[in-house]
Design a protein around this motif. Sequence first.
Motif, short mmCIF file in Angstrom:
data_model
loop_
_atom_site.label_atom_id
_atom_site.label_comp_id
_atom_site.label_asym_id
_atom_site.label_seq_id
_atom_site.Cartn_x
_atom_site.Cartn_y
_atom_site.Cartn_z
N SER A 187 0.86 -1.18 0.00
CA SER A 187 0.00 0.00 0.00
C SER A 187 0.90 1.23 0.00
N LYS A 215 -7.64 -5.68 2.51
CA LYS A 215 -6.98 -6.15 3.73
C LYS A 215 -7.98 -6.91 4.60
N TYR A 224 -5.14 -13.68 3.74
CA TYR A 224 -5.76 -13.03 2.59
C TYR A 224 -6.54 -14.02 1.70
N GLN A 251 -4.49 -3.41 -0.74
CA GLN A 251 -3.14 -3.52 -1.27
C GLN A 251 -3.23 -3.68 -2.79
#
Length: 280
Positions: A187, A215, A224, A251
């Motif tokens: 990020s 996230k 994730y 991200q």
Amino acid sequence: MDDKRRRARVQGAWAGPAKAAPHTAPRPAAASGKPQGWGHERVIPDKQFVYKEPTEVSRRIPDPQIIDKPGTYEISTSTSGVSRLRIFPSFIEPREVEWMFEQLHREIPWRQKSNVGPDGPYQEPRLTCWYGEVPYTYSRSTMQANPHWHPLLTMLKDRIGEVTGYNFNSLLCNLYRHDKDSIDWHSDDEPDLGRDPVIASLSFGETRVFQMRKKPPQEEQGDYTYVERIHIPLDRGTLLIMEGATQSDWQHRVPKEYHDRQPRINLTFRTMFPETKAQP
């Protein structure tokens, strides 16, 4: 007569007491191939199958959402705020894209940056250049600022500002030389970028897929696997704006690919606030 009786008593004494008949164990039944008690089994009543819901909910990995049309997309809302994307295909007209790419590829002072990761120093799998008033630090390595903007970069910065209303003062240029060049999940949330930074990404050259992933919530402990994902094919001349809580809640990356790709240049304009650190 007396002699006969006497002899009988003597013989009876020699014979001793009468012996009991020996105990004879019962002979086992001949094996017949059937268990004992055959024909007298317990009768098991018929059982009816009853379906029960599983105790754990089966989770499915969601398919990525494909965004390839112009427009404004609110991709999530959280306590951090609204995460928003704006996409402008052909922001640079096709007749201008080619000569701009050639000039940027030839005249920007590209170099390969060294970062420091968990396993030690490594070379970034792409070339970069940083323009701005102050150095830029990420991945435990600092890029020195180049205050002398190329005239084409200044023109592009001003044109983006006119359309978006944002006044950018810094620029990270990325050159992906081939299909194995990439940038990993991250990020753009460095403190010098301030709270809810706006990133304007302008693409030239080969089309590459820009991937995003949300996230995970705290209870997922950094897993994730089941998060939302977005794939955006960034064609030449396309402008992508990331606004709001996008850097807080998402991200992004440009992954390696496994078929031939021509070079791609990506210009990521941003605003630095070195004198004001982001609030926690």
